[in-house]
Design a protein around this motif. Structure first.
Motif, PDB file in Angstrom:
ATOM      1  N   HIS A   1      -4.979  22.825   2.983  1.00  0.00           N
ATOM      2  CA  HIS A   1      -4.820  21.971   1.641  1.00  0.00           C
ATOM      3  C   HIS A   1      -4.100  22.533   0.708  1.00  0.00           C
ATOM      4  CE1 HIS A   1      -8.303  20.159   3.806  1.00  0.00           C
ATOM      5  NE2 HIS A   1      -8.315  19.284   3.008  1.00  0.00           N
TER       6      HIS A   1
ATOM      7  N   ASP B   1       1.453  -3.889  -8.373  1.00  0.00           N
ATOM      8  CA  ASP B   1       0.918  -5.367  -8.476  1.00  0.00           C
ATOM      9  C   ASP B   1       0.092  -5.071  -7.126  1.00  0.00           C
ATOM     10  OD1 ASP B   1       0.535  -7.970  -9.140  1.00  0.00           O
ATOM     11  OD2 ASP B   1       2.633  -8.432  -8.663  1.00  0.00           O
TER      12      ASP B   1
ATOM     13  N   ILE C   1      -1.429  -7.554  -4.028  1.00  0.00           N
ATOM     14  CA  ILE C   1      -1.316  -8.714  -3.272  1.00  0.00           C
ATOM     15  C   ILE C   1      -2.542  -9.460  -2.841  1.00  0.00           C
ATOM     16  CG2 ILE C   1      -0.463  -9.486  -0.827  1.00  0.00           C
ATOM     17  CD1 ILE C   1       1.782  -8.637  -2.653  1.00  0.00           C
TER      18      ILE C   1
ATOM     19  N   GLY D   1       1.559   3.613   4.136  1.00  0.00           N
ATOM     20  CA  GLY D   1       2.620   2.985   3.662  1.00  0.00           C
ATOM     21  C   GLY D   1       3.707   3.752   3.082  1.00  0.00           C
TER      22      GLY D   1
ATOM     23  N   PRO E   1      -3.797  12.210   8.570  1.00  0.00           N
ATOM     24  CA  PRO E   1      -2.738  12.444   9.818  1.00  0.00           C
ATOM     25  C   PRO E   1      -2.350  11.156  10.419  1.00  0.00           C
ATOM     26  CG  PRO E   1      -4.195  14.279   9.752  1.00  0.00           C
ATOM     27  CD  PRO E   1      -4.854  13.080   8.772  1.00  0.00           C
TER      28      PRO E   1
ATOM     29  N   LEU F   1     -16.832   6.811  -3.899  1.00  0.00           N
ATOM     30  CA  LEU F   1     -15.591   7.694  -4.066  1.00  0.00           C
ATOM     31  C   LEU F   1     -14.488   7.458  -3.051  1.00  0.00           C
ATOM     32  CD1 LEU F   1     -14.872  10.284  -5.202  1.00  0.00           C
ATOM     33  CD2 LEU F   1     -15.741  11.698  -3.140  1.00  0.00           C
ATOM     34  N   LYS F   2     -13.802   6.484  -3.737  1.00  0.00           N
ATOM     35  CA  LYS F   2     -12.689   5.948  -2.879  1.00  0.00           C
ATOM     36  C   LYS F   2     -11.119   6.127  -3.800  1.00  0.00           C
ATOM     37  CE  LYS F   2     -11.322   3.988   1.012  1.00  0.00           C
ATOM     38  NZ  LYS F   2     -10.329   5.343   1.185  1.00  0.00           N
TER      39      LYS F   2
ATOM     40  N   LEU G   1      -7.541  -7.981   3.064  1.00  0.00           N
ATOM     41  CA  LEU G   1      -6.141  -8.835   3.255  1.00  0.00           C
ATOM     42  C   LEU G   1      -6.210  -9.046   4.708  1.00  0.00           C
ATOM     43  CD1 LEU G   1      -3.417  -7.362   1.093  1.00  0.00           C
ATOM     44  CD2 LEU G   1      -4.560  -9.598   0.910  1.00  0.00           C
TER      45      LEU G   1
ATOM     46  N   GLY H   1       0.770  -1.248  -0.318  1.00  0.00           N
ATOM     47  CA  GLY H   1       0.097  -0.070   0.006  1.00  0.00           C
ATOM     48  C   GLY H   1       0.711   1.219   0.139  1.00  0.00           C
TER      49      GLY H   1
ATOM     50  N   THR I   1      -1.842   0.363  -7.817  1.00  0.00           N
ATOM     51  CA  THR I   1      -2.093   1.510  -8.524  1.00  0.00           C
ATOM     52  C   THR I   1      -0.470   2.279  -8.780  1.00  0.00           C
ATOM     53  OG1 THR I   1      -2.427   3.413  -6.934  1.00  0.00           O
ATOM     54  CG2 THR I   1      -4.438   2.286  -7.755  1.00  0.00           C
TER      55      THR I   1
ATOM     56  N   GLY J   1      -2.868   2.774   9.201  1.00  0.00           N
ATOM     57  CA  GLY J   1      -3.703   3.562   8.515  1.00  0.00           C
ATOM     58  C   GLY J   1      -5.115   3.171   8.898  1.00  0.00           C
TER      59      GLY J   1
ATOM     60  N   THR K   1     -17.817  12.818   3.779  1.00  0.00           N
ATOM     61  CA  THR K   1     -17.646  12.720   2.099  1.00  0.00           C
ATOM     62  C   THR K   1     -18.971  13.243   1.704  1.00  0.00           C
ATOM     63  OG1 THR K   1     -16.019  10.960   2.226  1.00  0.00           O
ATOM     64  CG2 THR K   1     -17.118  11.151   0.168  1.00  0.00           C
TER      65      THR K   1
ATOM     66  N   GLN L   1      -6.688  11.641  -1.227  1.00  0.00           N
ATOM     67  CA  GLN L   1      -8.168  11.385  -1.182  1.00  0.00           C
ATOM     68  C   GLN L   1      -8.877  12.613  -0.615  1.00  0.00           C
ATOM     69  OE1 GLN L   1      -8.486   7.547   1.227  1.00  0.00           O
ATOM     70  NE2 GLN L   1      -7.938   6.539  -0.537  1.00  0.00           N
TER      71      GLN L   1
HETATM   72  C1  FAD Z   1     -13.277  10.822  -0.253  1.00  0.00           C
HETATM   73  C2  FAD Z   1     -12.567  11.059   1.113  1.00  0.00           C
HETATM   74  C3  FAD Z   1     -12.182  11.849   1.611  1.00  0.00           C
HETATM   75  C4  FAD Z   1     -11.420  12.251   2.819  1.00  0.00           C
HETATM   76  N1  FAD Z   1     -11.017  13.195   3.392  1.00  0.00           N
HETATM   77  C5  FAD Z   1     -10.225  13.235   4.208  1.00  0.00           C
HETATM   78  C6  FAD Z   1     -10.005  14.662   4.831  1.00  0.00           C
HETATM   79  O1  FAD Z   1     -10.208  15.643   4.420  1.00  0.00           O
HETATM   80  N2  FAD Z   1      -8.961  14.500   5.773  1.00  0.00           N
HETATM   81  C7  FAD Z   1      -8.399  13.375   6.140  1.00  0.00           C
HETATM   82  O2  FAD Z   1      -7.507  13.459   6.964  1.00  0.00           O
HETATM   83  N3  FAD Z   1      -8.629  12.024   5.581  1.00  0.00           N
HETATM   84  C8  FAD Z   1      -9.561  12.247   4.646  1.00  0.00           C
HETATM   85  N4  FAD Z   1     -10.069  10.912   4.235  1.00  0.00           N
HETATM   86  C9  FAD Z   1      -9.556   9.562   4.773  1.00  0.00           C
HETATM   87  C10 FAD Z   1      -7.957   9.429   4.336  1.00  0.00           C
HETATM   88  O3  FAD Z   1      -7.724   9.625   3.010  1.00  0.00           O
HETATM   89  C11 FAD Z   1      -7.653   7.911   4.886  1.00  0.00           C
HETATM   90  O4  FAD Z   1      -7.666   7.905   6.229  1.00  0.00           O
HETATM   91  C12 FAD Z   1      -6.307   7.651   4.444  1.00  0.00           C
HETATM   92  O5  FAD Z   1      -6.079   7.773   2.942  1.00  0.00           O
HETATM   93  C13 FAD Z   1      -5.700   6.487   5.053  1.00  0.00           C
HETATM   94  O6  FAD Z   1      -4.334   5.853   4.757  1.00  0.00           O
HETATM   95  P1  FAD Z   1      -3.922   4.512   4.478  1.00  0.00           P
HETATM   96  O7  FAD Z   1      -2.456   4.369   4.172  1.00  0.00           O
HETATM   97  O8  FAD Z   1      -4.536   3.665   5.531  1.00  0.00           O
HETATM   98  O9  FAD Z   1      -4.898   4.101   2.988  1.00  0.00           O
HETATM   99  P2  FAD Z   1      -5.055   4.742   1.682  1.00  0.00           P
HETATM  100  O10 FAD Z   1      -4.304   6.136   1.501  1.00  0.00           O
HETATM  101  O11 FAD Z   1      -6.322   4.429   1.353  1.00  0.00           O
HETATM  102  O12 FAD Z   1      -4.073   3.774   0.892  1.00  0.00           O
HETATM  103  C14 FAD Z   1      -4.110   2.421   0.691  1.00  0.00           C
HETATM  104  C15 FAD Z   1      -3.256   1.973  -0.594  1.00  0.00           C
HETATM  105  O13 FAD Z   1      -3.120   0.602  -0.898  1.00  0.00           O
HETATM  106  C16 FAD Z   1      -3.215  -0.026  -2.073  1.00  0.00           C
HETATM  107  N5  FAD Z   1      -4.008  -1.176  -1.868  1.00  0.00           N
HETATM  108  C17 FAD Z   1      -4.910  -1.545  -1.288  1.00  0.00           C
HETATM  109  N6  FAD Z   1      -5.270  -2.890  -1.429  1.00  0.00           N
HETATM  110  C18 FAD Z   1      -3.928  -3.443  -2.234  1.00  0.00           C
HETATM  111  C19 FAD Z   1      -3.503  -4.592  -2.425  1.00  0.00           C
HETATM  112  N7  FAD Z   1      -4.152  -5.626  -2.198  1.00  0.00           N
HETATM  113  N8  FAD Z   1      -2.093  -4.843  -3.052  1.00  0.00           N
HETATM  114  C20 FAD Z   1      -1.685  -3.533  -3.336  1.00  0.00           C
HETATM  115  N9  FAD Z   1      -1.828  -2.356  -2.894  1.00  0.00           N
HETATM  116  C21 FAD Z   1      -3.159  -2.323  -2.312  1.00  0.00           C
HETATM  117  C22 FAD Z   1      -4.219   1.171  -2.580  1.00  0.00           C
HETATM  118  O14 FAD Z   1      -4.203   1.283  -3.919  1.00  0.00           O
HETATM  119  C23 FAD Z   1      -3.847   2.288  -2.006  1.00  0.00           C
HETATM  120  O15 FAD Z   1      -2.810   3.102  -2.552  1.00  0.00           O
HETATM  121  C24 FAD Z   1     -10.822  10.754   3.088  1.00  0.00           C
HETATM  122  C25 FAD Z   1     -11.066   9.712   2.359  1.00  0.00           C
HETATM  123  C26 FAD Z   1     -11.831   9.663   1.298  1.00  0.00           C
HETATM  124  C27 FAD Z   1     -12.198   8.351   0.764  1.00  0.00           C
END
Ligand code: FAD
Length: 432
Positions: free
Chosen positions: A385, A75, A77, A13, A316, A123-124, A266, A8, A34, A298, A166, A40
């Motif tokens: 922002h 890729d 997982i 990540g 954050p 919207l993800k 996962l 990720g 991706t 996360g 959202t 996001q």
């Molecule tokens: C529409 C929207 C608005 C938001 N607004 C805010 C905001 O205003 N302020 C705020 O602080 N937070 C906001 N968030 C929340 C914030 O974006 C998330 O809390 C944050 O992105 C979480 O980070 P993460 O690393 O856990 O996951 P993510 O940032 O979602 O990253 C996960 C990554 O893992 C990858 N992935 C997933 N499964 C696999 C797999 N099996 N193999 C390989 N790669 C994989 C994905 O492609 C992605 O790149 C918002 C979220 C959304 C959807």
């Protein structure tokens, strides 16, 4: 060399990879399905035609190009074997690791009604945002040509299910798009009468905020023309039709589902129980119980902060977790002592607050004991922002272009590139 596998490249990540970058004795592989890291929080602006996809995404490979010990792979997982320390990908590659960092985030959840996904937009990801934009803009094009009033009404209705940040941000952005940016663009339809219906199952929108702030957000949205329906439970979704526990069904050509999140699938493969949303409750150091070499960061983490409040699924928090894990791994690899999980520092979440924007010029901010709403809150939102994006994109020109278009109500992302099926439109009557 110790092998670290990060799955990720989102906020958690990526931050972990940056913390491990160019550290001696460490060989990092970061895998994401991706090729980009996605900001996001501004996805709703892509969905509502204010920003283009590249404005809020950046190549992971490019971000990490100076980290010579980090290999980036695109890729997916699909399998984890915690006992064997391996992760297998959709392309059949098996990755061995000494430490695993699982940061695959959340996905859209439908409360057990997964079949609703086929009738709704969500919207993800960037693709989701582009789908919403394409659907809403082409529905307006169809409405412009339609002479059937019921058809027009349906085409000009956007239903958003979920009154969290959202849903609120999307509703406000669409209201701005219709009332300001598009108001003189059509000849047969009046975009200012477009129906935006925000549906929330509980008694108020923005539940994470105070009563006053939710009431303020509701007033603001209603002033923008959004129809806010609280205490309204969706019981079924069929093509372009929403059914409720009580009241008439709602016909809407665009139904956006912003009501639930579920953790990446996962997590179920790590031999530890997950909560109803599929999230893992790690040990205080963020390692998976029973797997000292596997960490989670996360949105897939379920953990309480020092005040016994759940740590929110926001950027954050994910970044702080990524940094914390990187520090532990660096320390353990440099000391070469046997792992002592009990001696690892516990993760401490620093709450910097959260904010939601409600159309142009209005926002709510909650940070510690401070609550702000209105124009000052919106300025704070804008400042934070822009600051984030400047560091993120490092392209001031893009930002200035966006800010200028935003302030002048002239968003630049209205082009629909994909082919559109226009065949189902009622015959046009252009003779007015
Ligand atoms: C529409 C929207 C608005 C938001 N607004 C805010 C905001 O205003 N302020 C705020 O602080 N937070 C906001 N968030 C929340 C914030 O974006 C998330 O809390 C944050 O992105 C979480 O980070 P993460 O690393 O856990 O996951 P993510 O940032 O979602 O990253 C996960 C990554 O893992 C990858 N992935 C997933 N499964 C696999 C797999 N099996 N193999 C390989 N790669 C994989 C994905 O492609 C992605 O790149 C918002 C979220 C959304 C959807």
């Amino acid at each position: 060399m110790k092998k670290i596998l990060i799955i990720g490249g989102g906020f958690g990540g990526l931050e972990c990879a940056l913390g491990l970058a160019n550290q001696p004795g460490i060989d990092v592989t970061l895998i994401d399905r991706t090729n980009h890291h996605l900001f996001q929080p501004l996805l709703y602006q892509v969905a509502s035609a204010s920003l283009t996809a590249p404005d809020i995404a950046q190549s992971i490979r490019q971000i990490l190009c100076d980290a010579s010990n980090v290999t980036v792979l695109m890729d997916e997982i699909t399998q984890l074997d915690a006992a064997e320390h391996t992760a297998t990908s959709a392309t059949g590659h098996v990755h061995h690791y000494d430490y695993l960092v699982l940061a695959t985030g959340a996905r859209t959840g439908y409360f057990g009604n997964d079949h609703w996904a086929q009738h709704t937009l969500c919207l993800k990801s960037l693709a989701d945002a582009q789908d919403i934009r394409r659907t809403v803009l082409t529905n307006l094009e169809k409405a412009e040509m339609s002479t059937d009033p019921a058809e027009r009404q349906r085409l000009m209705t956007i239903a958003i299910v979920g009154g969290g940040p959202t849903g609120v941000e999307l509703a406000g952005a669409f209201a701005d798009l219709m009332n300001r940016s598009l108001r003189n663009n059509f000849r047969n339809i009046d975009t200012t009468v477009l129906r935006i219906v925000l549906i929330e199952g509980s008694e108020r929108i923005l539940e994470a905020y105070s009563q006053d702030q939710s009431a303020y957000a509701r007033r603001r949205l209603e002033k923008l023309g959004v129809n806010v329906r609280c205490n309204t439970r969706v019981t079924d979704i069929q093509p372009q039709m929403l059914h409720f526990k009580e009241g008439e069904p709602l016909a809407a050509a665009a139904i956006i589902w912003a009501a639930g999140v579920a953790s990446s699938s996962l997590t179920a493969q790590l031999t530890t129980p997950t909560d109803r949303g599929g999230r893992i409750a790690p040990l205080p150091d963020l390692s998976v119980p029973g797997c000292p070499h596997a960490f989670v960061a996360g949105d897939l983490v379920s953990l309480l902060d020092a005040k016994q409040q759940p740590i929110p699924g926001i950027a954050p928090a994910a970044m702080q977790m990524g940094r914390h894990i990187a520090k532990i791994i660096c320390k353990e690899i440099s000391s070469r002592d046997p792992i002592d999980v009990a001696a690892r520092p516990a993760f401490r979440y620093t709450d910097k607050g959260f904010m939601a924007i409600i159309g142009k010029n209005h926002a709510v901010v909650k940070s510690g004991g401070i609550e702000l709403q209105g124009f000052i809150a919106w300025l704070m939102w804008l400042f934070i922002h822009i600051l984030f994006l400047v560091g993120f994109r490092n392209k001031l020109a893009v930002l200035l272009g966006w800010a200028f278009a935003y302030l002048r109500d002239n968003p630049s992302a209205r082009v629909v590139a994909q082919a559109v099926d226009l065949s189902r439109i009622a015959p046009a009557n252009h003779a007015k």
